[in-house]
Design a protein around this motif. Structure first.
Motif, PDB file in Angstrom:
ATOM      1  N   UNK A  85      -1.172  -0.894   7.126  1.00 56.24           N
ATOM      2  CA  UNK A  85      -0.085  -0.319   5.902  1.00 56.24           C
ATOM      3  C   UNK A  85       1.191  -1.226   5.798  1.00 56.24           C
ATOM      4  N   UNK A  86       1.507  -1.609   6.908  1.00 54.03           N
ATOM      5  CA  UNK A  86       2.730  -2.573   7.184  1.00 54.03           C
ATOM      6  C   UNK A  86       2.745  -3.746   6.604  1.00 54.03           C
ATOM      7  N   UNK A  87       1.477  -4.331   6.660  1.00 46.33           N
ATOM      8  CA  UNK A  87       1.071  -5.657   5.941  1.00 46.33           C
ATOM      9  C   UNK A  87       1.168  -5.691   4.667  1.00 46.33           C
ATOM     10  N   UNK A  88       0.636  -4.492   4.142  1.00 49.30           N
ATOM     11  CA  UNK A  88       0.678  -4.221   2.428  1.00 49.30           C
ATOM     12  C   UNK A  88       2.037  -4.215   1.847  1.00 49.30           C
ATOM     13  N   UNK A  89       3.067  -3.642   2.745  1.00 49.84           N
ATOM     14  CA  UNK A  89       4.424  -3.414   2.112  1.00 49.84           C
ATOM     15  C   UNK A  89       5.014  -4.815   2.197  1.00 49.84           C
ATOM     16  N   UNK A  90       4.934  -5.583   3.376  1.00 45.54           N
ATOM     17  CA  UNK A  90       5.479  -6.874   3.715  1.00 45.54           C
ATOM     18  C   UNK A  90       4.903  -7.606   2.688  1.00 45.54           C
ATOM     19  N   UNK A  91       3.632  -7.591   2.176  1.00 49.42           N
ATOM     20  CA  UNK A  91       3.060  -8.575   0.999  1.00 49.42           C
ATOM     21  C   UNK A  91       3.813  -8.238  -0.184  1.00 49.42           C
ATOM     22  N   UNK A  92       3.870  -7.098  -0.573  1.00 46.65           N
ATOM     23  CA  UNK A  92       4.513  -6.770  -1.984  1.00 46.65           C
ATOM     24  C   UNK A  92       5.987  -7.312  -1.916  1.00 46.65           C
ATOM     25  N   UNK A  93       6.761  -7.196  -0.902  1.00 47.22           N
ATOM     26  CA  UNK A  93       8.085  -7.777  -0.694  1.00 47.22           C
ATOM     27  C   UNK A  93       7.960  -9.195  -1.117  1.00 47.22           C
ATOM     28  N   UNK A  94       7.224  -9.721  -0.360  1.00 48.60           N
ATOM     29  CA  UNK A  94       6.832 -11.549  -0.673  1.00 48.60           C
ATOM     30  C   UNK A  94       6.654 -11.743  -2.091  1.00 48.60           C
ATOM     31  N   UNK A  95       5.400 -10.893  -2.735  1.00 51.22           N
ATOM     32  CA  UNK A  95       5.333 -10.966  -4.012  1.00 51.22           C
ATOM     33  C   UNK A  95       6.732 -10.901  -5.045  1.00 51.22           C
ATOM     34  N   UNK A  96       7.267 -10.101  -4.876  1.00 50.07           N
ATOM     35  CA  UNK A  96       8.645  -9.830  -5.559  1.00 50.07           C
ATOM     36  C   UNK A  96       9.388 -10.903  -5.411  1.00 50.07           C
ATOM     37  N   UNK A 129      -1.897  -0.052  -1.982  1.00 50.71           N
ATOM     38  CA  UNK A 129      -2.926  -0.469  -1.164  1.00 50.71           C
ATOM     39  C   UNK A 129      -2.683  -0.144   0.253  1.00 50.71           C
ATOM     40  N   UNK A 130      -1.410  -0.578   0.808  1.00 48.73           N
ATOM     41  CA  UNK A 130      -0.969  -0.450   2.071  1.00 48.73           C
ATOM     42  C   UNK A 130      -0.749   1.159   2.371  1.00 48.73           C
ATOM     43  N   UNK A 131      -0.041   1.846   1.500  1.00 44.40           N
ATOM     44  CA  UNK A 131      -0.336   3.189   1.841  1.00 44.40           C
ATOM     45  C   UNK A 131      -1.493   3.941   1.925  1.00 44.40           C
ATOM     46  N   UNK A 132      -2.270   3.465   1.215  1.00 45.22           N
ATOM     47  CA  UNK A 132      -3.747   3.944   1.350  1.00 45.22           C
ATOM     48  C   UNK A 132      -4.489   3.623   2.530  1.00 45.22           C
ATOM     49  N   UNK A 133      -4.302   2.400   3.076  1.00 39.97           N
ATOM     50  CA  UNK A 133      -4.825   2.200   4.443  1.00 39.97           C
ATOM     51  C   UNK A 133      -3.962   2.907   5.624  1.00 39.97           C
TER      52      UNK A 133
END
Length: 411
Positions: A377-388, A292-296
């Protein structure tokens, strides 16, 4: 629990069979309501075009809506646990219908702002009640499918509502408010008549949010999900403004292209949901957030309807991956008698995004499309890292079976 629909034949049964009848009433009401949800996707356009507000002023008014929604989630979470899921959901829908009409007929800045605050207070009050209802009605093994089906219904309605809303906005915005109000009343009536009260009997429902706030796993998950909600909130706050005012797309064309999001989910999600369900929920959610982050982020390069469609395909793929996972995780973390509160805290992330998205999005868009969409987009990447990072703790909690089955209230 209610008797499931065991007579659903063949492949259709594998997709939708085995779920209790009250769930399907909730599903049907959700679909009807989303078919009529036309105001919120075009709120930014309505405020800037029909009411003549600047982009910054529209962002502030939409932030007031988010402030009402912040209170709504916490209040509705308590009400769902204390007075019941059904009355909380139905009451919020009736109140939403009345407020929609009040907003549609408001002309002064004060009246519009006040109506937006009240709308924020009532329109999202259904979330904790709806999420708790699914957790109460559906067994843990079937919850990912149930939440996924609700997600599917929402997007089926969204595909139709966005298309119709885009064209009706060109005819007159008042049509949007009336259709939205009628769909809210229909949802309330259906839930009231066909969904039983599921609030667990015999458990203490008084008190506040102390147990939820002390749950570090739940609080960490809520903070991580905030990134997801911040991204998605752009689709109903700054994305319509950016595409119609900056790129110059007509509202009808924008609505038609945005309907691609719902169409893709309706067509693709049923085909892949069973396979996605085999993967760990936290890892799958992280993957979806990153996509999602990449798409936005790619939206920064959009200059045409075709370009917008291409970015929608990317972030919709991320949505499909995440469908039903967040609700399933919340249900696995929450004790049955606190499901309303847990869902309210989770919903608080959506409400917080309603405040943060227009406030930060409006300022970033004023600085340029690149500033807005690269940040999202950066928020999406940071959220993915938090989820992991949260994944191991979520898996341990789910394995303990903390959330006990609900015992339906006879009240």
């Amino acid at each position: 629990m209610s008797k499931p629909l065991d007579d659903t034949p063949g492949l259709l049964r594998s997709a939708v069979g085995g779920l209790p009848r009250p769930f399907w009433a909730l599903w049907s009401g959700t679909l009807v309501n989303r078919l009529g949800t036309m105001v919120m996707p075009f709120t930014g356009v309505y405020l800037t075009q029909a009411r003549g507000m600047s982009v910054a002023a529209a962002g502030l008014v939409m932030a007031v809506f988010g402030a009402g929604s912040l209170l709504s989630q916490l209040l509705a979470g308590v009400l769902a646990d204390r007075i019941g899921r059904r009355v909380t959901l139905a009451g919020s829908m009736v109140a939403t219908a009345a407020t929609m009409l009040a907003l549609g007929y408001s002309t002064s800045l004060f009246a519009v702002t006040a109506a937006m605050f009240v709308l924020g207070l009532v329109i999202d009050a259904y979330r904790p009640a709806s999420n708790a209802l699914v957790a109460d009605l559906v067994s843990p093994a079937e919850r990912p499918r149930a939440y996924g089906l609700l997600f599917w219904a929402i997007n089926l309605g969204y595909a139709v509502g966005m298309t119709a809303g885009g064209w009706l906005a060109g005819v007159g915005f008042l049509w949007l408010f009336w259709i939205d109000a009628v769909s809210c009343v229909a949802f309330a009536v259906l839930v009231w008549r066909a969904v039983p009260e599921t609030r667990p009997a015999g458990r203490e429902a008084r008190g506040g949010f102390g147990p939820v706030l002390r749950d570090r796993v739940m609080m960490g998950f809520t903070l991580t999900v905030l990134g997801n909600t911040f991204m998605y909130a752009q689709t109903v706050t700054m994305l319509p403004v950016a595409m119609t005012k900056v790129v110059g797309l007509p509202t009808g064309q924008f609505g038609l292209v945005m309907a691609l999001n719902g169409v893709l989910i309706v067509l693709v999600q049923p085909l892949v949901s069973s396979r996605l369900g085999r993967f760990d929920a936290s890892r799958a959610l992280a993957l979806g957030l990153a996509v999602m982050g990449a798409g936005f982020a790619l939206t920064a390069f959009v200059t045409s309807a075709a370009g917008l469609a291409a970015t929608i395909v990317v972030w919709t793929a991320g949505e499909i991956v995440t469908a039903g996972l967040a609700g399933t995780i919340v249900a696995s973390l929450a004790p049955a008698h606190l499901r309303g509160r847990y869902s309210g805290v989770y919903g608080f992330a959506w409400s917080a995004a309603s405040v943060l998205a227009p406030l930060t999005g409006g300022a970033l868009l004023a600085a340029g499309p690149e500033a807005l969409w690269f940040t999202v987009g950066g928020v999406g990447v940071a959220s993915a890292a938090g989820m992991l990072a949260l994944g191991p703790a979520i898996r341990r909690r789910a394995a303990t079976g903390l959330a006990e089955p609900a015992t339906l209230s006879t009240a």
